[in-house]
Design a protein around this motif. Structure first.
Motif, short mmCIF file in Angstrom:
data_model
loop_
_atom_site.label_atom_id
_atom_site.label_comp_id
_atom_site.label_asym_id
_atom_site.label_seq_id
_atom_site.Cartn_x
_atom_site.Cartn_y
_atom_site.Cartn_z
N VAL A 551 5.50 -104.71 27.28
CA VAL A 551 6.03 -105.34 28.49
C VAL A 551 7.20 -104.56 29.08
O VAL A 551 7.69 -104.89 30.15
N LYS A 552 7.65 -103.54 28.36
CA LYS A 552 8.64 -102.61 28.90
C LYS A 552 8.41 -101.25 28.26
O LYS A 552 8.18 -101.16 27.05
N GLY A 553 8.46 -100.19 29.07
CA GLY A 553 8.22 -98.86 28.56
C GLY A 553 6.75 -98.61 28.30
O GLY A 553 5.88 -99.35 28.78
N ALA A 554 6.48 -97.61 27.51
CA ALA A 554 5.09 -97.27 27.20
C ALA A 554 5.02 -96.63 25.83
O ALA A 554 5.86 -95.80 25.47
N LEU A 555 4.02 -97.05 25.05
CA LEU A 555 3.79 -96.42 23.75
C LEU A 555 3.08 -95.09 23.92
O LEU A 555 2.24 -94.94 24.81
#
Length: 555
Positions: A551-555
């Motif tokens: 829900v925030k950033g990116a893996l």
């Protein structure tokens, strides 16, 4: 939904059985594995992610905050946070606002937030307010929602006059001149708790913008997500409408939090009605994201206003021990009744007398319920606990009472006004929690923000830095006494994760990185356990995952 294997990480789990690991596997919404990395894990249908040695922690929780109050301040006259010399200076700003916006456009002026100490001016009353604006209702609120000033028009529209009784037994009141005439000073927002303000809205044929609208709630909740917070316990649910707003966000796939709501009990006589409200809300709204199993009560007022309930009298008045809104015997009855209904309670208290009375009432209720063959199993949470007597600090663990505190206050950001009532010695003994922690009490932490401007204080890493150093970053070098009450980073981290989950009643679901629990976690920009104490608040939640969804950033 993808499955992930995150390796080359420093995983702090908040799980005492396995506090550290270097790999975590997420399958769907849940944690599948936490432990050492091995190549066999990659044989499953997972996307491998190299964390680059970064710290992974359980997502934070905030067990006492006010999202509806924060949303409410989005439409008010929000005063700048700066040094004001007098309340006259503030009311000049309100007057200019009234001149800019006629009453046809703004029929009610709600001004927030005035430094509390400025409201102590002897002349600050309804007639003082009238000198600046008298053609429409005006409310001036202090920075913590405990004291307000109203002009005569607002009192008139709410039908508050000398015929309305004054109850000296409670801190929630309209203060009076001689002859029982309301003087415009209101403690603990009595106009909302008693619903008097609804009469004003009806006469104005106007309602403020809904704080429960999804588009009003969303930006507040997004800030919590940005800070890595996945669960919120509202200080009390101000309006039932908030549940509809949250449900709409959930239906849109935009609710990335667990919300814990609770009705407010105004006084002892409201107990049964509050129980009914809690049950009704639970039956109507409770689901996987929304919880209603608790009620809220204000036992005393605030130390800054001299309305906290204290064991020793205030230094300026040897006969004044503050106010306690319910007797110890009544509180015992409340605890027993709630235990019979399996409904928990959170109690606002700031004074050592209120703290002791609450512990005594729990002790009596446990004994009485056990004698009737019933286990005492509800969660009793004591909020704030600013001033506590040393003789009582170990009793919380012995009685199974939860303790909640806002670490950001420990740096001197809040509470200076208490010194004039408590005196130097007691003032320098406030915010003492280490003995409670060492004795085994569940101590958890929260932001207790009440307005949109205060949202930066909802960032747990800021609370952790201040709780650990007892220094506000804006006032470096000034350690709030007693310095011995600096809390360790690990205890603060536990308080913001697993202890909050325990206090909120869903530790089986979140709060630690344990196989089977929901995949709620943060990847931080720096290692909070290794960085310099003064740099903790600079740490960011680079990636936030809620129930397996990034829900925030990116893996």
């Amino acid at each position: 939904m993808k499955n992930y294997l995150i390796k080359n990480a420093k995983v702090w789990t908040a799980d005492e059985q396995r506090p550290w690991a270097d790999c975590i596997v997420i399958k769907g919404k849940r944690i599948d594995y936490v432990g050492p990395y091995n190549e066999k894990l990659a044989e499953d249908d997972v996307d491998e992610v190299d964390a680059g040695g970064k710290l992974i922690i359980p997502a934070f929780l905030d067990s006492h905050t006010h999202i509806v109050s924060a949303a409410k301040t989005l439409w008010c006259l929000l005063l700048e946070q700066r040094e004001y010399q007098s309340i006259d200076e503030i009311m000049e700003i309100v007057k200019e606002y009234a001149l800019e916006y006629p009453k046809e456009e703004v029929p009610y002026i709600y001004a927030y937030s005035c430094p509390t100490h400025l409201m102590d001016a002897e002349y600050a009353d309804r007639y003082f307010m009238d000198k600046y604006v008298s053609d429409r209702p005006v409310l001036l609120c202090d920075m913590n929602f405990h004291r307000c000033l109203l002009n005569s028009k607002m009192l008139e529209l709410m039908e508050i006059d000398e015929t309305v009784p004054y109850d000296p037994s409670t801190s929630c009141n309209y203060e009076r001149f001689e002859g029982n005439v309301p003087n415009g000073i209101v403690e603990e927002r009595a106009f909302e708790f008693r619903h008097d303000i609804d009469k004003m809205y009806e006469k104005l044929n106007w309602e403020p913008p809904s704080e429960a609208d999804p588009e009003t709630l969303a930006p507040i909740l997004e800030r919590f997500t940005d800070y890595g917070v996945c669960g919120i316990l509202d200080g009390f649910t101000e309006s039932e409408d908030v549940f509809a707003g949250l449900r709409e966000l959930k239906n849109q796939g935009r609710l990335n939090h667990y919300y814990h709501g609770m009705p407010l009990m105004n006084n002892f006589s409201d107990l049964e009605e509050t129980i009914r409200t809690a049950k009704e809300w639970h039956d109507k709204y409770a689901d996987d994201y929304i919880y209603v199993d608790t009620i809220k009560y204000f036992l005393d007022g605030t130390n800054e206003l001299g309305t906290g309930a204290v064991i020793e009298p205030f230094v300026h008045d040897p006969h004044n021990y503050g106010k306690m809104n319910m007797s110890e015997d009544q509180l015992t009855i409340v605890f027993e009744r709630l235990n019979q209904e399996n409904i928990n309670i959170q109690i606002h208290l700031v004074g050592d007398r209120a703290f002791r009375a609450s512990l005594n009432a729990v002790e009596h209720a446990r004994k009485n319920e056990n004698e009737k063959g019933r286990a005492f199993s509800i969660r009793v949470t004591l909020l704030h606990c600013e001033l506590t007597h040393p003789d009582d600090r170990r009793r919380a663990a012995e009685l199974g009472v939860y303790i909640n505190f806002t670490p950001a206050w420990a740096g001197g950001f809040f509470g200076d006004g208490a010194k004039q009532y408590l005196g130097e010695k007691r003032y320098n003994s406030m915010y003492a929690f280490n003995e409670m922690i060492e004795s085994g009490a569940v101590v958890n932490y929260s932001s207790d923000i009440v307005d949109e401007e205060g949202l930066p204080l909802a960032n747990p890493v800021l609370g952790i830095q201040i709780g650990h150093t007892r220094t506000d970053p804006q006032r470096p070098g000034q350690i709030r006494e007693p310095a011995s009450e600096c809390i360790s980073v690990e205890n603060l981290m536990r308080g913001y994760t697993i202890n909050n989950a325990l206090g909120m009643g869903f530790a089986d679901k979140t709060g630690s990185l344990t196989p089977g629990k929901m995949a709620n976690l943060c990847i931080l920009s720096d290692n909070i356990f290794e960085c310099k104490p003064e740099d903790i608040s600079k740490i960011k939640a680079d990636i936030v995952i809620f129930e397996g969804k990034t829900v925030k950033g990116a893996l």
